[in-house]
Design a protein around this motif. Sequence first.
Motif, PDB file in Angstrom:
ATOM      1  N   ARG A 109      -4.508  -3.281  -3.592  1.00  0.00           N
ATOM      2  CA  ARG A 109      -5.170  -3.971  -4.697  1.00  0.00           C
ATOM      3  C   ARG A 109      -4.446  -5.278  -4.951  1.00  0.00           C
ATOM      4  NH1 ARG A 109      -3.868  -0.629  -8.858  1.00  0.00           N
ATOM      5  NH2 ARG A 109      -2.310   0.161  -7.423  1.00  0.00           N
ATOM      6  N   GLY A 113       2.349   1.797  -3.339  1.00  0.00           N
ATOM      7  CA  GLY A 113       1.404   1.768  -4.454  1.00  0.00           C
ATOM      8  C   GLY A 113       1.584   0.577  -5.369  1.00  0.00           C
ATOM      9  N   GLY A 133      -5.953   1.037   0.446  1.00  0.00           N
ATOM     10  CA  GLY A 133      -5.324   1.284  -0.855  1.00  0.00           C
ATOM     11  C   GLY A 133      -4.791   0.024  -1.507  1.00  0.00           C
ATOM     12  N   GLU A 171       0.836  -1.200   0.000  1.00  0.00           N
ATOM     13  CA  GLU A 171       0.000   0.000   0.000  1.00  0.00           C
ATOM     14  C   GLU A 171       0.875   1.256   0.000  1.00  0.00           C
ATOM     15  OE1 GLU A 171      -2.144   1.270   3.551  1.00  0.00           O
ATOM     16  OE2 GLU A 171      -3.992   1.219   2.379  1.00  0.00           O
ATOM     17  N   ASP A 181     -13.695  -3.471  -5.844  1.00  0.00           N
ATOM     18  CA  ASP A 181     -12.811  -2.344  -5.540  1.00  0.00           C
ATOM     19  C   ASP A 181     -11.353  -2.756  -5.359  1.00  0.00           C
ATOM     20  OD1 ASP A 181     -14.919  -0.615  -5.619  1.00  0.00           O
ATOM     21  OD2 ASP A 181     -15.262  -0.612  -3.450  1.00  0.00           O
ATOM     22  N   HIS A 182     -11.104  -4.015  -5.028  1.00  0.00           N
ATOM     23  CA  HIS A 182      -9.745  -4.378  -4.615  1.00  0.00           C
ATOM     24  C   HIS A 182      -9.124  -5.554  -5.366  1.00  0.00           C
ATOM     25  CE1 HIS A 182      -9.713  -1.704  -1.102  1.00  0.00           C
ATOM     26  NE2 HIS A 182     -10.991  -2.019  -0.975  1.00  0.00           N
TER      27      HIS A 182
END
Lengths: 365, 136
Positions: free
Chosen positions: A251, A194, A249, A191, A293-294
């Motif tokens: 993914r 990124g 955040g 996270e 969303d993830h």
Amino acid sequence: MSDSTATQAEVKSQKRTLAVIDCDVHIQPVSYDEIKAYMRQPFRDMFNLFKGRGIFDNPLGRTTIKGNTPSGGPIASDPNHLREQLIKPNNIETAILSPWIYADFFSDPDFKAEINAAFNSWVHDKWLNSKVNYDGVFKASITVSHQDPNLAVKEIERWAGHPDFVQVYLDSGSRAPLGQRQYWPIYEACERYGLPLAIHVGTDGLGGNSRFTTGFPNRYVEWLTLVPCNFQAHLVSFLTEGVFERFPGLRMVLLEGGTFWLPGMLWRLDALYKSFRFEIPWVKKLPSLYVKDHIRFGTQPMHRPDNDEHFRYLLEVIDAENIMMFSSDYPHFDTDVAAEIFPRNISDQMKNKIFYENAKAFYNL
Amino acid sequence: MASHIVCKVSELPPGERKIVELEGRSIGVFNIKDSYYAIKNVCPHYKVALCEGTVTGMPLPSKVGEYVWGREGEIIRCPWHGWEFDILNGKSIFNPHKCRVATYDVTVEPIQENLEDERVETFHVTVEDGVVVLHI
């Protein structure tokens, strides 16, 4: 008139050459000496011992499609040949590379970390920061082992910020379901930098990892068929442990673990959430609602029922248009070819999202 | 809308419930800390008798890894599958916007002869005691 004809031809040609992002391309060294060159002793000598899945090595006697590269190495060891065999014919704009390492077969966390670090250095030197990547088609994974999350974080920190390392890559073979909190330093690092997290079939249930079936399957065909069971365990663990509440955040992409089991598993989880929410009060909505969303799913291995309408319907049920990303798994024996995986009744919009748009957004390409 | 006397206030102390049949409907009336609430005695899931479930609290939505107990006495868990409902507003906890049970107004009123309903038992009450009245 001729203008219009030209435009039509252009459109046709664009259709034929739909751009593809391939989220799972595997590479290997010409010889393991290339990897050992990056390793410290005593690990360099230890690495002679064994590389593979042990009792579930592929009984075809090879893990890849047959053949060598013109330069004489094993397949997927030569960037130019990989371009000729995979990148050009499939109009691949970006290939996310990962070597198959199987470090997680071992039990020694320091040894695993050394193996991963050596492979990551090799990927960096031979594939990313090399003239073979003149057009930037190659992106790659930072491979880490989850057994010792602190070592994993150190390895992530070695590469984070490099523009061509685009994800952190975990073997789905593990000692516990991967949503559990002992692994969270890895997700915190993902996270923070990124970087999406990829979980890929590897040494599931083998070596130092926990079994994911009752006892041992007898044969490779059984083991490989059942690997999705392990992915189901990981997915349910991520959702119930609240990993995406803790790391909003984060993914994640699940590779090679299948997809069509997804609705049944999520319906079951949602139904049980209604009775057992009190066990997991940090899960603030139906667990299935975190998926879009993830989480993304690689397409390979893409399985098709005989009836194309059933297939189209299944894709709709799992919301494939929004959660699937094309992966070829080149050069493994069960690789998928982009142009062949969808029958004609699948819309161009869905194909474009799965072949291209979803991965472009997921990896910020 | 009709009003029905459920019982004397003294017969429904805090933490207790009464299940009544009125106009063909089964309804649970609850005293929660001297406030009164009523919900339909039908779980929206499998239509079973929700109001026979356990009245309890719930772990509030929390940070990951934390348990925060709250809403003590305001939550009912269906006796069949354990679904949690908020007695105060009838909403399910797991999906309050989509899954809920009907609620009814409850008031406490002084005894008035004309409020008494033929279909429910009548009571000898003192002026200090009121009656619990359900409006459906």
